[in-house]
Design an enzyme around this catalytic site. Sequence first.
Site, PDB file in Angstrom:
ATOM      1  N   GLN A  83      -7.928   8.773  15.846  1.00 38.47           N
ATOM      2  CA  GLN A  83      -6.570   8.573  16.349  1.00 38.47           C
ATOM      3  C   GLN A  83      -5.535   9.371  15.547  1.00 38.47           C
ATOM      4  OE1 GLN A  83      -5.198   7.152  18.980  1.00 38.47           O
ATOM      5  NE2 GLN A  83      -7.157   6.531  19.862  1.00 38.47           N
ATOM      6  N   SER A  84      -5.914  10.546  15.124  1.00 42.06           N
ATOM      7  CA  SER A  84      -5.058  11.370  14.273  1.00 42.06           C
ATOM      8  C   SER A  84      -3.813  11.872  15.001  1.00 42.06           C
ATOM      9  CB  SER A  84      -5.856  12.570  13.766  1.00 42.06           C
ATOM     10  OG  SER A  84      -5.014  13.535  13.175  1.00 42.06           O
ATOM     11  N   ASN A  85      -2.644  11.585  14.428  1.00 38.37           N
ATOM     12  CA  ASN A  85      -1.399  12.166  14.927  1.00 38.37           C
ATOM     13  C   ASN A  85      -1.360  13.666  14.666  1.00 38.37           C
ATOM     14  OD1 ASN A  85      -0.106   9.649  15.739  1.00 38.37           O
ATOM     15  ND2 ASN A  85       0.019   9.202  13.554  1.00 38.37           N
TER      16      ASN A  85
END
Length: 342
Positions: A83-85
């Site tokens: 879920q990396s921004n």
Amino acid sequence: MTKTPLLSRFPRTRLIEGTTPIQRLDRLESVLGARAKGITIWAKRDDLMGLGGGGNKLRKLEFLVGQAAAEGCDTLVAIGGVQSNFARLAAAACARSGLACELVLAKMVPRDTAIYQENGNVLLDRLFGARLHVLKRGDDAGVFASRRASELAASGRKPFVATLGGSTPVGCLGYVDCAFEIAMQSAELGTEFDHIVIPNGSGGMHAGLAAGMVVAGREPSRVLAHTVLSPVDACLPATVDKVNSVLQLMSRKEQVGPVDLRISGTQLGGGYGIPTQEMVEAVRLLGSTEGLLVDPVYGGKAFAGMLSDFDSGAIRSGSNVLFLMTGGSPGLYAYADVLNDD
């Protein structure tokens, strides 16, 4: 001080339109009442950047994509968690810049629900046209990215590898720029910020802000960080090293030590990406008082830490506090099961 001469020698691809605003959170202050102890609370809206849903990683990517372009690269290989921004915004930046994008996503958080694996940032990664490599738990993302870069090079492509969070010295320049921007806005508002509250994950935002403070002749200890990735005894020396690497990159003689930085570990909880009750309450409080969104991994824990610091006296009564809104709201949808659980 003007910021342009200090950073103009570094390649840069513009991804952000102008400065992001600073606004006072009057309604939050009113609802907190006595708990706020006369503290004025402001927000630096780095969530309002237009590209890719916005967020702090775009500041880093301006310099990283600029570096890639200067080196003649045609493909960006970016590393992050599922879920990396950073991965999401790297994909958006590549779409804007005409680069191919490959994302190496490591399973850094023990959450295997379908909503976590397929929604939020992952959904947007695909919409922005990135090719995703979702690793098995325990796989080394750095090793995989290096191997993938070699494969791309062998096929005639020219890849550029952007490490976790984009927190290289070059990437950190984006938040050196932000430190100057805050100083300019502070003067315009006639408000001196005693504390700038942020999350510290891979450390690049903290390192850039602290280096910018040093260059501007201000105390880097004004930046009050809450670690969300690693314990303080690992986070602090790593961030010190990053600050000094950024200063060296800028050809500055100043250096910082551990006593110059402030990092709290009170909100880490069970570790990176693992929800805490304090985070859930903080996300709900800001949403219900100001209609603003903070993500559950970074901003939510930092906001909870700020409130805790009000209570403990770590932030003194009557202070002016700037909370840096780092964006990342797509991550809320990946944690819907937690945030909906009453």
